[in-house]
Design a protein around this motif. Structure first.
Motif, short mmCIF file in Angstrom:
data_model
loop_
_atom_site.label_atom_id
_atom_site.label_comp_id
_atom_site.label_asym_id
_atom_site.label_seq_id
_atom_site.Cartn_x
_atom_site.Cartn_y
_atom_site.Cartn_z
N THR A 107 -4.23 -19.15 -39.09
CA THR A 107 -5.55 -18.87 -40.00
C THR A 107 -6.41 -18.51 -38.82
O THR A 107 -6.67 -19.16 -37.51
CB THR A 107 -5.99 -20.08 -40.56
OG1 THR A 107 -7.23 -19.92 -41.36
CG2 THR A 107 -6.34 -21.34 -39.66
N THR A 108 -7.79 -17.89 -39.05
CA THR A 108 -8.57 -17.25 -38.17
C THR A 108 -10.00 -17.91 -38.52
O THR A 108 -10.81 -17.38 -37.90
CB THR A 108 -8.71 -15.68 -37.93
OG1 THR A 108 -8.86 -15.31 -39.36
CG2 THR A 108 -7.21 -15.26 -37.69
N ASP A 109 -10.07 -18.93 -39.22
CA ASP A 109 -11.41 -19.30 -39.78
C ASP A 109 -11.96 -20.46 -39.23
O ASP A 109 -12.86 -21.18 -39.23
CB ASP A 109 -11.45 -19.45 -41.22
CG ASP A 109 -10.42 -20.56 -41.95
OD1 ASP A 109 -9.64 -20.97 -40.92
OD2 ASP A 109 -10.75 -20.75 -43.07
N ALA A 110 -11.12 -21.08 -38.14
CA ALA A 110 -11.62 -22.40 -37.64
C ALA A 110 -11.00 -22.53 -36.07
O ALA A 110 -10.01 -21.92 -35.86
CB ALA A 110 -11.20 -23.49 -38.53
N ALA A 111 -11.64 -23.49 -35.38
CA ALA A 111 -11.21 -24.02 -34.16
C ALA A 111 -11.43 -25.34 -34.34
O ALA A 111 -12.29 -25.93 -34.69
CB ALA A 111 -11.65 -23.25 -32.97
N LEU A 173 -16.41 -18.08 -34.04
CA LEU A 173 -16.27 -19.26 -34.61
C LEU A 173 -17.19 -20.02 -34.26
O LEU A 173 -17.95 -20.76 -35.05
CB LEU A 173 -14.86 -19.83 -34.39
CG LEU A 173 -13.57 -19.05 -34.71
CD1 LEU A 173 -12.46 -19.78 -34.18
CD2 LEU A 173 -13.70 -19.24 -36.39
N LYS A 174 -17.70 -20.17 -32.96
CA LYS A 174 -18.63 -21.25 -32.41
C LYS A 174 -20.08 -20.71 -33.17
O LYS A 174 -20.69 -21.52 -33.53
CB LYS A 174 -18.79 -21.08 -31.01
CG LYS A 174 -19.62 -22.30 -30.47
CD LYS A 174 -19.61 -22.38 -28.98
CE LYS A 174 -20.47 -23.35 -28.53
NZ LYS A 174 -20.57 -23.42 -27.01
N ALA A 175 -20.45 -19.42 -33.11
CA ALA A 175 -21.67 -19.02 -33.59
C ALA A 175 -21.76 -19.17 -34.98
O ALA A 175 -22.84 -19.34 -35.65
CB ALA A 175 -21.93 -17.54 -33.34
N SER A 176 -20.72 -19.32 -35.74
CA SER A 176 -20.82 -19.61 -37.18
C SER A 176 -20.50 -20.84 -37.71
O SER A 176 -20.46 -21.23 -38.79
CB SER A 176 -19.74 -18.55 -37.97
OG SER A 176 -18.43 -18.88 -37.39
N GLY A 177 -20.48 -21.95 -36.83
CA GLY A 177 -20.19 -23.17 -37.10
C GLY A 177 -18.92 -23.49 -37.60
O GLY A 177 -18.71 -24.63 -38.29
N ARG A 178 -17.85 -22.74 -37.08
CA ARG A 178 -16.50 -23.01 -37.45
C ARG A 178 -15.64 -23.69 -36.28
O ARG A 178 -14.44 -23.61 -36.37
CB ARG A 178 -15.85 -21.93 -37.89
CG ARG A 178 -16.54 -21.25 -39.03
CD ARG A 178 -16.66 -21.77 -40.44
NE ARG A 178 -15.30 -21.92 -40.94
CZ ARG A 178 -14.94 -22.83 -41.81
NH1 ARG A 178 -15.89 -23.50 -42.48
NH2 ARG A 178 -13.67 -23.29 -41.87
N PHE A 183 -12.62 -33.51 -38.77
CA PHE A 183 -11.87 -32.52 -39.92
C PHE A 183 -13.19 -32.31 -40.86
O PHE A 183 -13.89 -32.99 -41.42
CB PHE A 183 -10.84 -33.22 -40.61
CG PHE A 183 -9.26 -32.86 -40.07
CD1 PHE A 183 -9.11 -32.82 -38.69
CD2 PHE A 183 -8.52 -32.90 -40.93
CE1 PHE A 183 -8.03 -32.63 -38.15
CE2 PHE A 183 -7.05 -32.79 -40.32
CZ PHE A 183 -6.92 -32.64 -39.09
N PRO A 184 -12.94 -30.94 -41.30
CA PRO A 184 -14.19 -30.46 -42.18
C PRO A 184 -13.79 -31.00 -43.60
O PRO A 184 -12.46 -31.23 -43.86
CB PRO A 184 -14.10 -29.08 -42.49
CG PRO A 184 -12.49 -28.57 -41.54
CD PRO A 184 -12.49 -29.81 -40.83
N ASP A 185 -14.85 -31.45 -44.41
CA ASP A 185 -14.67 -31.98 -45.87
C ASP A 185 -13.78 -30.90 -46.63
O ASP A 185 -14.01 -29.72 -46.22
CB ASP A 185 -15.92 -32.07 -46.42
CG ASP A 185 -16.66 -33.42 -46.10
OD1 ASP A 185 -15.80 -34.27 -45.64
OD2 ASP A 185 -17.90 -33.33 -46.12
N LYS A 186 -12.99 -31.24 -47.43
CA LYS A 186 -12.04 -30.33 -48.24
C LYS A 186 -12.91 -29.72 -49.56
O LYS A 186 -12.34 -28.86 -50.08
CB LYS A 186 -10.88 -30.85 -48.75
CG LYS A 186 -9.90 -31.20 -47.59
CD LYS A 186 -9.01 -29.83 -47.15
CE LYS A 186 -8.12 -30.26 -46.13
NZ LYS A 186 -7.21 -29.28 -45.66
N GLY A 187 -14.20 -30.13 -49.67
CA GLY A 187 -14.82 -29.90 -50.87
C GLY A 187 -15.56 -28.67 -50.84
O GLY A 187 -15.64 -27.51 -50.67
#
Length: 187
Positions: A107-111, A173-178, A183-187
């Motif tokens: 996936t490319t949406d998080a680090a 990713l860093k600039a977009s807060g990702r 762990f991010p909330d699943k909601g």
């Protein structure tokens, strides 16, 4: 960054009995029945047991429901959080004071900023040049992200354009807060 000694001991106090439960339930390696400590455990057997766990996360529900080790509600909540584990191949991009940057390949949406348990990641990867590619399972633990203690490094180095591309991707990713420390909330 690594866990405190108390946190590391708590992790293994939860992890090893869970692996023992999975091992006994599915008879992965009968020579390991009754595991109580990570010391001296054969990594190949532990990997097979842990792979069974992550392939059937309902085992966590079963273990929590039975609670054979009489864990506290707080410990059971930690275990339930492990159902959100991220099993993937990761690019370990760089080491920071707060942990090491893991970027999943699928996936490319998080680090993720991942802490070591007893040793920092640069030691665990034996100082290998970055970026490195490893198989790992990331789990939440006490407002941090750690690995479940089993990794499989590839003998692949990313250089040139690939390395530059991963650094650019990390900056986006860093600039977009990702880039996540928990762990991010699943909601």
């Amino acid at each position: 960054m690594i866990l405190t000694t108390e946190q590391a001991l708590r992790f293994y106090r939860l992890w090893i009995p869970l692996l023992d439960y999975v091992n006994q339930k599915h008879r992965v390696d009968q020579s390991l029945f009754g595991m109580t400590s990570p010391e001296g455990l054969p990594i190949a057997s532990i990997k097979r047991i842990r792979d069974k766990l992550w392939s059937d996360r309902q085992l966590i529900d079963s273990y929590v429901q039975r609670n054979p080790n009489h864990l506290s509600d707080a410990d059971l909540a930690i275990l339930m959080g492990w159902k959100n584990a991220i099993a993937d191949s990761f690019i370990v991009l760089r080491h920071l004071k707060s942990g090491s940057i893991f970027i999943p390949i699928s996936t490319t949406d998080a680090a993720y900023i991942v802490s070591g348990i007893y040793s920092p990641w640069d030691e665990m990867l034996r100082g290998a040049p970055l970026p490195q590619v490893i198989d790992a399972v990331l789990i939440p633990f006490e407002k941090k992200i750690i690995c479940d203690s089993v990794i499989a490094p590839y003998r692949v180095r990313l250089v040139g354009q690939m390395r530059s591309s991963m650094n650019d991707h990390y900056r986006v990713l860093k600039a977009s807060g990702r880039v996540f420390k928990i762990f991010p909330d699943k909601g």
